[in-house]
Design a protein around this motif. Structure first.
Motif, PDB file in Angstrom:
ATOM      1  N   THR A 134       0.811  -1.221   0.000  1.00  0.00           N
ATOM      2  CA  THR A 134       0.000   0.000   0.000  1.00  0.00           C
ATOM      3  C   THR A 134       0.843   1.269   0.000  1.00  0.00           C
ATOM      4  O   THR A 134       0.286   2.378   0.023  1.00  0.00           O
ATOM      5  CB  THR A 134      -0.953   0.013   1.208  1.00  0.00           C
ATOM      6  N   GLY A 135       2.160   1.117  -0.034  1.00  0.00           N
ATOM      7  CA  GLY A 135       3.033   2.278  -0.180  1.00  0.00           C
ATOM      8  C   GLY A 135       3.009   3.226   1.004  1.00  0.00           C
ATOM      9  O   GLY A 135       3.021   4.453   0.814  1.00  0.00           O
ATOM     10  N   GLN A 136       2.974   2.706   2.217  1.00  0.00           N
ATOM     11  CA  GLN A 136       2.916   3.572   3.400  1.00  0.00           C
ATOM     12  C   GLN A 136       4.226   4.328   3.590  1.00  0.00           C
ATOM     13  O   GLN A 136       5.301   3.741   3.556  1.00  0.00           O
ATOM     14  CB  GLN A 136       2.633   2.738   4.648  1.00  0.00           C
ATOM     15  N   ILE A 137       4.132   5.634   3.808  1.00  0.00           N
ATOM     16  CA  ILE A 137       5.336   6.444   3.983  1.00  0.00           C
ATOM     17  C   ILE A 137       5.311   7.209   5.309  1.00  0.00           C
ATOM     18  O   ILE A 137       6.094   8.145   5.492  1.00  0.00           O
ATOM     19  CB  ILE A 137       5.523   7.437   2.818  1.00  0.00           C
ATOM     20  N   ASP A 138       4.440   6.807   6.228  1.00  0.00           N
ATOM     21  CA  ASP A 138       4.340   7.542   7.501  1.00  0.00           C
ATOM     22  C   ASP A 138       4.093   6.588   8.668  1.00  0.00           C
ATOM     23  O   ASP A 138       3.321   6.889   9.573  1.00  0.00           O
ATOM     24  CB  ASP A 138       3.206   8.568   7.419  1.00  0.00           C
ATOM     25  N   ARG A 139       4.765   5.437   8.654  1.00  0.00           N
ATOM     26  CA  ARG A 139       4.539   4.447   9.710  1.00  0.00           C
ATOM     27  C   ARG A 139       5.534   4.697  10.850  1.00  0.00           C
ATOM     28  O   ARG A 139       6.454   3.931  11.071  1.00  0.00           O
ATOM     29  CB  ARG A 139       4.682   3.024   9.153  1.00  0.00           C
ATOM     30  N   HIS A 140       5.334   5.813  11.559  1.00  0.00           N
ATOM     31  CA  HIS A 140       6.169   6.111  12.713  1.00  0.00           C
ATOM     32  C   HIS A 140       5.603   5.402  13.950  1.00  0.00           C
ATOM     33  O   HIS A 140       4.621   4.657  13.865  1.00  0.00           O
ATOM     34  CB  HIS A 140       6.290   7.621  12.931  1.00  0.00           C
ATOM     35  N   ASP A 141       6.195   5.641  15.119  1.00  0.00           N
ATOM     36  CA  ASP A 141       5.846   4.851  16.297  1.00  0.00           C
ATOM     37  C   ASP A 141       4.506   5.196  16.931  1.00  0.00           C
ATOM     38  O   ASP A 141       4.087   4.541  17.892  1.00  0.00           O
ATOM     39  CB  ASP A 141       6.958   4.927  17.360  1.00  0.00           C
ATOM     40  N   ALA A 142       3.812   6.204  16.423  1.00  0.00           N
ATOM     41  CA  ALA A 142       2.454   6.488  16.897  1.00  0.00           C
ATOM     42  C   ALA A 142       1.402   5.995  15.918  1.00  0.00           C
ATOM     43  O   ALA A 142       0.205   6.140  16.171  1.00  0.00           O
ATOM     44  CB  ALA A 142       2.272   7.987  17.140  1.00  0.00           C
ATOM     45  N   ASN A 143       1.843   5.403  14.810  1.00  0.00           N
ATOM     46  CA  ASN A 143       0.911   4.923  13.798  1.00  0.00           C
ATOM     47  C   ASN A 143       0.775   3.405  13.789  1.00  0.00           C
ATOM     48  O   ASN A 143       0.408   2.812  12.776  1.00  0.00           O
ATOM     49  CB  ASN A 143       1.323   5.422  12.407  1.00  0.00           C
ATOM     50  N   TYR A 144       1.101   2.800  14.921  1.00  0.00           N
ATOM     51  CA  TYR A 144       0.718   1.405  15.130  1.00  0.00           C
ATOM     52  C   TYR A 144       0.593   1.151  16.631  1.00  0.00           C
ATOM     53  O   TYR A 144       1.292   1.767  17.443  1.00  0.00           O
ATOM     54  CB  TYR A 144       1.692   0.427  14.465  1.00  0.00           C
ATOM     55  N   LEU A 145      -0.357   0.304  16.972  1.00  0.00           N
ATOM     56  CA  LEU A 145      -0.623  -0.042  18.366  1.00  0.00           C
ATOM     57  C   LEU A 145       0.150  -1.295  18.732  1.00  0.00           C
ATOM     58  O   LEU A 145       0.592  -2.049  17.861  1.00  0.00           O
ATOM     59  CB  LEU A 145      -2.121  -0.280  18.576  1.00  0.00           C
ATOM     60  N   TYR A 146       0.268  -1.529  20.038  1.00  0.00           N
ATOM     61  CA  TYR A 146       0.927  -2.736  20.500  1.00  0.00           C
ATOM     62  C   TYR A 146       0.012  -3.488  21.452  1.00  0.00           C
ATOM     63  O   TYR A 146      -0.349  -2.985  22.516  1.00  0.00           O
ATOM     64  CB  TYR A 146       2.250  -2.418  21.204  1.00  0.00           C
ATOM     65  N   ASP A 147      -0.411  -4.677  21.031  1.00  0.00           N
ATOM     66  CA  ASP A 147      -1.197  -5.569  21.876  1.00  0.00           C
ATOM     67  C   ASP A 147      -0.209  -6.337  22.740  1.00  0.00           C
ATOM     68  O   ASP A 147       0.385  -7.327  22.296  1.00  0.00           O
ATOM     69  CB  ASP A 147      -2.028  -6.513  21.007  1.00  0.00           C
ATOM     70  N   PHE A 148      -0.029  -5.873  23.960  1.00  0.00           N
ATOM     71  CA  PHE A 148       1.013  -6.440  24.829  1.00  0.00           C
ATOM     72  C   PHE A 148       0.629  -7.803  25.374  1.00  0.00           C
ATOM     73  O   PHE A 148       1.470  -8.513  25.912  1.00  0.00           O
ATOM     74  CB  PHE A 148       1.347  -5.481  25.970  1.00  0.00           C
ATOM     75  N   VAL A 149      -0.648  -8.202  25.250  1.00  0.00           N
ATOM     76  CA  VAL A 149      -1.074  -9.541  25.683  1.00  0.00           C
ATOM     77  C   VAL A 149      -0.716 -10.565  24.602  1.00  0.00           C
ATOM     78  O   VAL A 149      -0.083 -11.592  24.864  1.00  0.00           O
ATOM     79  CB  VAL A 149      -2.580  -9.575  25.984  1.00  0.00           C
ATOM     80  N   GLN A 150      -1.103 -10.268  23.368  1.00  0.00           N
ATOM     81  CA  GLN A 150      -0.812 -11.156  22.246  1.00  0.00           C
ATOM     82  C   GLN A 150       0.578 -10.927  21.653  1.00  0.00           C
ATOM     83  O   GLN A 150       1.027 -11.704  20.814  1.00  0.00           O
ATOM     84  CB  GLN A 150      -1.871 -10.967  21.145  1.00  0.00           C
ATOM     85  N   ARG A 151       1.223  -9.839  22.088  1.00  0.00           N
ATOM     86  CA  ARG A 151       2.540  -9.464  21.561  1.00  0.00           C
ATOM     87  C   ARG A 151       2.506  -9.301  20.038  1.00  0.00           C
ATOM     88  O   ARG A 151       3.313  -9.860  19.300  1.00  0.00           O
ATOM     89  CB  ARG A 151       3.608 -10.479  21.983  1.00  0.00           C
ATOM     90  N   ARG A 152       1.541  -8.498  19.599  1.00  0.00           N
ATOM     91  CA  ARG A 152       1.361  -8.241  18.183  1.00  0.00           C
ATOM     92  C   ARG A 152       1.204  -6.750  17.965  1.00  0.00           C
ATOM     93  O   ARG A 152       0.679  -6.029  18.819  1.00  0.00           O
ATOM     94  CB  ARG A 152       0.111  -8.964  17.649  1.00  0.00           C
ATOM     95  N   ILE A 153       1.648  -6.271  16.805  1.00  0.00           N
ATOM     96  CA  ILE A 153       1.418  -4.883  16.440  1.00  0.00           C
ATOM     97  C   ILE A 153       0.177  -4.802  15.563  1.00  0.00           C
ATOM     98  O   ILE A 153      -0.145  -5.735  14.817  1.00  0.00           O
ATOM     99  CB  ILE A 153       2.639  -4.263  15.740  1.00  0.00           C
ATOM    100  N   ILE A 154      -0.546  -3.692  15.691  1.00  0.00           N
ATOM    101  CA  ILE A 154      -1.776  -3.449  14.934  1.00  0.00           C
ATOM    102  C   ILE A 154      -1.620  -2.110  14.238  1.00  0.00           C
ATOM    103  O   ILE A 154      -1.435  -1.069  14.888  1.00  0.00           O
ATOM    104  CB  ILE A 154      -3.004  -3.431  15.858  1.00  0.00           C
ATOM    105  N   LEU A 155      -1.689  -2.099  12.927  1.00  0.00           N
ATOM    106  CA  LEU A 155      -1.481  -0.880  12.155  1.00  0.00           C
ATOM    107  C   LEU A 155      -2.705   0.022  12.211  1.00  0.00           C
ATOM    108  O   LEU A 155      -3.839  -0.439  12.078  1.00  0.00           O
ATOM    109  CB  LEU A 155      -1.163  -1.238  10.703  1.00  0.00           C
ATOM    110  N   ILE A 156      -2.473   1.313  12.391  1.00  0.00           N
ATOM    111  CA  ILE A 156      -3.542   2.311  12.350  1.00  0.00           C
ATOM    112  C   ILE A 156      -3.061   3.498  11.522  1.00  0.00           C
ATOM    113  O   ILE A 156      -1.875   3.612  11.206  1.00  0.00           O
ATOM    114  CB  ILE A 156      -3.946   2.798  13.760  1.00  0.00           C
TER     115      ILE A 156
END
Length: 242
Positions: A134-156
């Motif tokens: 999708t050509g994302q050019i702004d995936r900084h550290d506030a543009n993904y969440l961290y599910d600390f229970v499942q240890r997975r990142i979720i893109l937003i």
């Protein structure tokens, strides 16, 4: 919840919802002038965002081909088609989106408060394939969440998508390369590459860009995904484009 997330249902929920305080920090992400609100509704918290004409000018977004709100909606449709975990989202208008709010920390806050992220190879691989496609050019550290229970990142907040690549490597890939270097050549169990290949005929419908060059670039990135088997291959695509 997905079945509840329809345009009509969201409009009704917002009309009867209550706006609540939104603790918002603006990170240096290409000129943030959007109006952002958080509503408590009967179907959960909803994040309402209206992008601005100024935002498009400052970020040099070719709005005629697709506004930031439209690009975020199209990216969400691709994520949904690929089975990638993503908070439900609707497009309310050419400049406005509403997304289900997940009470999870973004990567910036988690790292600041708790320390390094524990990253999963398959999860990172799937997110990296999606961000390249999708050509994302702004995936900084506030543009993904961290599910600390499942240890997975979720893109937003995938609004800066389908644009000309400018060398922006996603923040989570920078972390993974440093912390998990030995895993870069391991083949993930994920079949994300096959899922992406199956989207070829549907991409123009899912992402109706109004600029021929952007459509061609999207199809080119899809073809490039056929060469990917490991995260190292994804890194190679990013660095070849720099």
């Amino acid at each position: 919840m997905l079945s509840d997330f329809t345009l009509k249902r969201i409009q009704s929920a917002l009309a009867h919802g209550k706006m609540v305080p939104l603790a918002l920090e603006h990170y240096p992400s290409r000129g943030q002038t959007a109006i952002q609100r958080l509503y408590q509704t009967k179907i959960g918290k909803l994040f309402w965002k209206r992008v601005s004409e100024r935002n498009h000018r400052e970020c040099q977004i070719p709005v005629k081909s697709g506004s930031l709100a439209e690009r975020e909606w199209w990216a969400y449709r691709v994520a949904k088609a690929l089975g990638l975990e993503n908070p439900p989202l609707v497009l309310l208008g050419r400049m406005t989106t509403v997304q289900l709010w997940l009470d999870l920390p973004d990567a910036h806050h988690f790292i600041t408060d708790q320390g390094p992220l524990a990253l999963d190879l398959d999860n990172v691989f799937e997110c990296a394939c999606f961000d390249w496609l999708t050509g994302q050019i702004d995936r900084h550290d506030a543009n993904y969440l961290y599910d600390f229970v499942q240890r997975r990142i979720i893109l937003i907040d995938s609004a800066h998508g389908f644009l000309r690549y400018d060398g922006s490597l996603p923040h989570y890939l920078q972390l993974f390369e440093i912390a998990c270097r030995t895993a870069l050549h391991k083949k993930p169990k994920s079949d994300m590459v096959q899922r992406i290949a199956q989207l070829q005929q549907r991409l123009p419908e899912l992402v109706p860009l109004r600029d021929g060059g952007e459509q061609e670039a999207l199809q080119r990135r899809l073809q490039q995904m056929r060469t990917v088997a490991t995260l190292q291959d994804v890194f190679a695509l990013y660095r070849k484009s720099q």
